[in-house]
Write an enzyme that holds these catalytic residues in place. Structure first.
Site, PDB file in Angstrom:
ATOM      1  N   ASP A  95      -8.182  -6.411   3.297  1.00 45.98           N
ATOM      2  CA  ASP A  95      -7.954  -7.917   4.586  1.00 45.98           C
ATOM      3  C   ASP A  95      -7.486  -9.329   3.463  1.00 45.98           C
ATOM      4  OD1 ASP A  95      -7.559  -9.243   6.259  1.00 45.98           O
ATOM      5  OD2 ASP A  95      -9.771  -9.248   7.081  1.00 45.98           O
ATOM      6  N   ILE A  96      -5.904  -9.334   3.418  1.00 46.11           N
ATOM      7  CA  ILE A  96      -4.713 -10.396   3.345  1.00 46.11           C
ATOM      8  C   ILE A  96      -5.678 -11.136   3.145  1.00 46.11           C
ATOM      9  CG2 ILE A  96      -3.112 -10.569   5.180  1.00 46.11           C
ATOM     10  CD1 ILE A  96      -2.649 -10.935   1.550  1.00 46.11           C
ATOM     11  N   TYR A 143       5.985 -16.200  16.220  1.00 47.29           N
ATOM     12  CA  TYR A 143       6.438 -15.510  15.132  1.00 47.29           C
ATOM     13  C   TYR A 143       7.964 -16.293  14.119  1.00 47.29           C
ATOM     14  CZ  TYR A 143       8.262 -10.984  12.238  1.00 47.29           C
ATOM     15  OH  TYR A 143       8.767 -10.653  11.613  1.00 47.29           O
TER      16      TYR A 143
HETATM   17  P1  NAD Z   1       3.839  -3.472  10.597  1.00 47.20           P
HETATM   18  O1  NAD Z   1       3.343  -3.948  11.848  1.00 47.20           O
HETATM   19  O2  NAD Z   1       4.520  -2.521  11.054  1.00 47.20           O
HETATM   20  O3  NAD Z   1       2.885  -2.997   9.667  1.00 47.20           O
HETATM   21  C1  NAD Z   1       1.819  -4.221   9.260  1.00 47.20           C
HETATM   22  C2  NAD Z   1       1.163  -3.909   8.085  1.00 47.20           C
HETATM   23  O4  NAD Z   1       0.047  -4.826   8.305  1.00 47.20           O
HETATM   24  C3  NAD Z   1       0.205  -2.875   9.503  1.00 47.20           C
HETATM   25  O5  NAD Z   1       0.036  -1.707   8.410  1.00 47.20           O
HETATM   26  C4  NAD Z   1      -1.176  -3.126   9.322  1.00 47.20           C
HETATM   27  O6  NAD Z   1      -2.391  -2.214   9.562  1.00 47.20           O
HETATM   28  C5  NAD Z   1      -1.338  -4.069   8.014  1.00 47.20           C
HETATM   29  N1  NAD Z   1      -1.767  -5.621   8.438  1.00 47.20           N
HETATM   30  C6  NAD Z   1      -2.287  -6.183   9.086  1.00 47.20           C
HETATM   31  N2  NAD Z   1      -2.901  -7.228   9.068  1.00 47.20           N
HETATM   32  C7  NAD Z   1      -3.440  -6.804   7.983  1.00 47.20           C
HETATM   33  C8  NAD Z   1      -4.330  -7.811   7.415  1.00 47.20           C
HETATM   34  N3  NAD Z   1      -5.184  -8.976   7.551  1.00 47.20           N
HETATM   35  N4  NAD Z   1      -5.050  -7.138   5.915  1.00 47.20           N
HETATM   36  C9  NAD Z   1      -3.768  -6.242   5.881  1.00 47.20           C
HETATM   37  N5  NAD Z   1      -3.160  -5.649   5.942  1.00 47.20           N
HETATM   38  C10 NAD Z   1      -3.033  -6.145   7.712  1.00 47.20           C
HETATM   39  O7  NAD Z   1       4.903  -4.287  10.642  1.00 47.20           O
HETATM   40  P2  NAD Z   1       6.651  -4.055   9.644  1.00 47.20           P
HETATM   41  O8  NAD Z   1       7.048  -4.242  10.868  1.00 47.20           O
HETATM   42  O9  NAD Z   1       5.957  -3.111   8.317  1.00 47.20           O
HETATM   43  O10 NAD Z   1       6.781  -5.182   9.327  1.00 47.20           O
HETATM   44  C11 NAD Z   1       6.199  -5.834   7.854  1.00 47.20           C
HETATM   45  C12 NAD Z   1       6.930  -6.796   7.729  1.00 47.20           C
HETATM   46  O11 NAD Z   1       8.567  -7.200   7.699  1.00 47.20           O
HETATM   47  C13 NAD Z   1       6.358  -8.147   8.369  1.00 47.20           C
HETATM   48  O12 NAD Z   1       6.131  -9.604   7.587  1.00 47.20           O
HETATM   49  C14 NAD Z   1       7.834  -8.080   8.899  1.00 47.20           C
HETATM   50  O13 NAD Z   1       7.523  -9.849  10.004  1.00 47.20           O
HETATM   51  C15 NAD Z   1       8.647  -7.597   8.960  1.00 47.20           C
HETATM   52  N6  NAD Z   1       9.487  -7.659   9.292  1.00 47.20           N
HETATM   53  C16 NAD Z   1      10.238  -6.815   9.890  1.00 47.20           C
HETATM   54  C17 NAD Z   1      10.788  -5.845  10.629  1.00 47.20           C
HETATM   55  C18 NAD Z   1      11.090  -4.544  11.546  1.00 47.20           C
HETATM   56  O14 NAD Z   1      12.059  -4.585  12.413  1.00 47.20           O
HETATM   57  N7  NAD Z   1       9.570  -3.860  11.185  1.00 47.20           N
HETATM   58  C19 NAD Z   1      12.261  -7.049  11.021  1.00 47.20           C
HETATM   59  C20 NAD Z   1      12.846  -8.230  10.389  1.00 47.20           C
HETATM   60  C21 NAD Z   1      11.039  -8.501   9.504  1.00 47.20           C
HETATM   61  N1  SER Z   2      11.910  -6.494  14.281  1.00 51.74           N
HETATM   62  C1  SER Z   2      11.115  -8.048  14.085  1.00 51.74           C
HETATM   63  C2  SER Z   2       9.985  -8.227  15.223  1.00 51.74           C
HETATM   64  O1  SER Z   2      11.355  -7.914  16.605  1.00 51.74           O
HETATM   65  C3  SER Z   2      11.546  -9.023  14.103  1.00 51.74           C
HETATM   66  O2  SER Z   2      11.632  -9.338  13.131  1.00 51.74           O
HETATM   67  O3  SER Z   2       9.694  -8.755  15.720  1.00 51.74           O
END
Ligand code: NAD
Ligand code: SER
Length: 312
Positions: A52-53, A142
């Site tokens: 857990d981060i 966010y």
């Molecule tokens: P996601 O929600 O699919 O994955 C996040 C992961 O973090 C999950 O597997 C979850 O179980 C884990 N998690 C949650 N709380 C936790 C904790 N306390 N300790 C450890 N792990 C924990 O998100 P994603 O789409 O893979 O996004 C990853 C990163 O990229 C995030 O920072 C997000 O803001 C960023 N991001 C994603 C997108 C997108 O379109 N997917 C776009 C822009 C930025």
């Molecule tokens: N795909 C992401 C969201 O919709 C952008 O950071 O939250």
């Protein structure tokens, strides 16, 4: 190759990033971790640890004991989920970042990747070809957390010479792992519903243009940025990253080229206001000139990939 830990590896990006880094460096060099106690099935080959981060002591102990040198910190709440629990979103999105930045400041970590987002921009930002440097007044928790995170990354970079690198990802589209509660998730769900039922109810209006990217491009961008010589990187906060830009109506038309019977209807909800505050398209000329960034997938390519590979 440095021993690497991916935090949030069970999510949409983490799953594919872990697989890509393991393919490149060998599975034992890349440790996947997530809050999930069960090892995600996609990551069955290779080491996994439940972490857990928000448990700062446990994360520090693991990184120091395992002699981890590179961390990809992906754990966060995304835009739509974060609006439902703003206090917790702020806590999760910020505290984990400080834990990792501090480990680098103390000399335990050599390199960090932390993703930002198009959500750092807001309603007063120019929305077409949004430049790297512009007005940034995000209106979502966010976006506020990502903007604050960017400022801290730049601060640790300049003040403590921490090598932390970051991308402002657009909405990411993939089929190996589902999206985790963002405003751009419709552009993934639409393919699943098209294949499952032949129709889709979209939570954004038909003309809502947003910047998007196929996951393969996003993973390649991440790895290319992390491998770029540090002295070439002028941006110490987070790089704009452009891919493609399209509306729900345009992605529906792209699906109809393969499935003429596919239908879509529109029922905008609270996520419409979030989308309306974000850019329509992104100028990523700094990424192009600093580390030769170039996206490869257009709308037609990603439609084909998604329809071919989604396994219901
Ligand atoms: P996601 O929600 O699919 O994955 C996040 C992961 O973090 C999950 O597997 C979850 O179980 C884990 N998690 C949650 N709380 C936790 C904790 N306390 N300790 C450890 N792990 C924990 O998100 P994603 O789409 O893979 O996004 C990853 C990163 O990229 C995030 O920072 C997000 O803001 C960023 N991001 C994603 C997108 C997108 O379109 N997917 C776009 C822009 C930025
Ligand atoms: N795909 C992401 C969201 O919709 C952008 O950071 O939250």
């Amino acid at each position: 190759m440095r021993k690497t830990l991916i935090i949030g590896a069970g999510g949409q990006i983490g799953t594919e990033l872990t697989l890509a880094l393991r393919k490149k460096w060998g599975k034992d060099q890349v440790i996947a971790s997530d809050i999930k106690t069960e090892k995600p099935t996609n990551l069955s080959e290779g080491p996994y640890v439940a972490l857990d981060i928000l448990n700062r002591d446990a994360v520090r102990e693991f990184i120091i004991n395992e002699k981890i040198e590179t961390v990809y910190l992906l754990a966060a709440l995304l835009s739509a989920t974060a609006e439902k629990q703003p206090d917790f979103a702020w806590k999760l999105n910020m505290e984990g970042l400080f834990t990792i930045l501090d480990l680098a400041k103390e000399g335990y970590l050599k390199q960090i990747f932390w993703p930002s987002s198009i959500a750092v921009f807001g309603p007063t930002t120019p929305r077409d070809h949004t430049p790297q440097f512009t007005v940034m007044e995000p209106s979502t928790v966010y976006g506020i957390s990502k903007q604050a995170g960017e400022r801290w990354c730049e601060y640790y970079n300049q003040r403590y010479q921490v090598d932390v690198r970051s991308l402002r990802y657009p909405g990411l589209i993939s089929y190996k792992s589902p999206p985790g509660g963002g405003t751009t998730d419709y552009a993934v769900d639409i393919f699943y519903q098209a294949k499952k039922s032949g129709s889709y109810e979209c939570f954004l209006s038909e003309d809502t243009a947003l910047p998007m990217m196929f996951m393969d491009d996003a993973i390649r961008a991440t790895i290319e940025l992390m491998e770029a010589p540090r002295e070439q990187l002028r941006i110490k906060s987070s790089y704009n990253l452009g891919g493609i830009s399209f509306t729900p109506k345009e992605i529906a038309a792209s699906i109809q080229e393969h499935m003429p019977e596919f239908t879509i209807r529109y029922a905008p909800d609270f996520r419409q206001a979030i989308a309306d505050s974000w850019p329509k398209s992104i100028d990523d000329s700094y990424a192009q000139s600093d580390w030769n960034w170039k996206s490869e997938y257009n709308l037609s390519d990603l439609t084909q990939e998604m329809l071919e590979n989604i396994d219901l």
